[in-house]
Design an enzyme around this catalytic site. Sequence first.
Site, PDB file in Angstrom:
ATOM      1  N   ASP A 169      -4.732 -35.110   4.297  1.00  0.00           N
ATOM      2  CA  ASP A 169      -5.655 -36.020   3.360  1.00  0.00           C
ATOM      3  C   ASP A 169      -4.898 -37.043   2.777  1.00  0.00           C
ATOM      4  OD1 ASP A 169      -8.066 -34.725   4.001  1.00  0.00           O
ATOM      5  OD2 ASP A 169      -7.774 -33.515   2.138  1.00  0.00           O
TER       6      ASP A 169
ATOM      7  N   GLU B 172      -3.745 -30.707   8.153  1.00  0.00           N
ATOM      8  CA  GLU B 172      -3.919 -29.825   7.061  1.00  0.00           C
ATOM      9  C   GLU B 172      -5.095 -29.073   6.915  1.00  0.00           C
ATOM     10  OE1 GLU B 172      -4.810 -31.139   2.404  1.00  0.00           O
ATOM     11  OE2 GLU B 172      -4.353 -32.569   3.817  1.00  0.00           O
TER      12      GLU B 172
ATOM     13  N   TYR C  35       0.876  -1.380   0.155  1.00  0.00           N
ATOM     14  CA  TYR C  35       0.063   0.037  -0.059  1.00  0.00           C
ATOM     15  C   TYR C  35       0.880   1.357  -0.054  1.00  0.00           C
ATOM     16  CZ  TYR C  35      -4.541  -2.363   0.093  1.00  0.00           C
ATOM     17  OH  TYR C  35      -5.476  -3.453  -0.048  1.00  0.00           O
TER      18      TYR C  35
END
Length: 390
Positions: free
Chosen positions: A271, A218, A132
Amino acid sequence: MGSDVAELFPEIEKLRVQLLHNVEVTADFRRVEEEISHQEVLTRIENIILGIVTSLSKDEAPVLTLPNRSSWANVSFDSAIGLQMSSGSDVTAVRSDCASSVTKFAQILKILSVIYRLVQSNSYATKRDIYYNNTQLFGSQNTVDHIVDDISCMLKVPRRSLHVLATSKGLISGDLCYMEEDGTRIDCRSSSAAVAVSPNIGGIRNIVSSAKFVLIVEKDATFQRLLDDDFCSKLSPCIIITAKGVPDVNSRLMVRKLWDTLHIPIFALVDADPHGIEIMCIYKYGSVAMSFEAHSLTVPSVMWLGLLPSDLRRLRVPEDALIPLTKTDENKLNSLLQRPYLSSQPDWQKEMELMQQSKVKAEIQSLAAIAPDFLTSIYLPNKLRYGGWI
């Protein structure tokens, strides 16, 4: 309480003792890597600027040389550290007289000037603050993120020594209290709400914990489930952390900090798919893009707790909870099996080859198809009690 936990989870205690033998090996690297003074950072920036001024004085177009952070050819593997950038790595030239790179040249100089002022005044700014500061020049937040890492790599200085902070996306909960650099006391023991991972891991001190292990999770949904089920206090004193997917640098630094301070086992719950395995590998071995900071980011002691592809058959996870591998998954799996660190992990290789053969993947949530509370009441307690990690 400690002896009770040791009796309930003897395998975790055995693993802890085994890991302690390896601690001294990497401790010295850590000290060398972190001891970079403010003056040294300023000197390295001044040397870059001096090179530019010298080129201009000779009527030559200045060129900045950046190590290539995206090539596997630039990376070597060390089992005690993970993926680290090779000393003779390929470089990319950012020229000031070339239309395709002049903007990047200007962006690098602008950020170098911001960093110089921050280090000089011993103040900090976020990458968002820098963006910014001149949105027109940078165009996107992503540009700033990449250039800050490029500068860190070019100067051979850890990002936190540049006084540039990143907003953390990670959450942490469990048996853990610590002090932030500004003196704020952080207590992670609330079972109802997690604490955001600090944006300034280097400033954390006075860590107090009775945790017997750290569990990297995860996904945020799984993390919230563990929170809802009061996992950390019901089972054993522990710490759970999630980066809500691919880990940001702060989450990786936090896991590294916990390992350096507590020297307790660290497990990964991801997973049973190529994406989850890759996320776990980033925590354990690092990534190509951040290989120049491997010493402070990787935790080679991370163990794969679940979800293992072999668990799907062993637990008879219902067929309708399994998902066929896509072509992208298969390509990712093949790519993972070629990684240099896999040769030192034959058990991981076997699991990944099993996934290749079965051609299916599964999310952690698939265990709910067996029973709604299977993950927290049966799966994790049994895995931790009987040493079901690899």
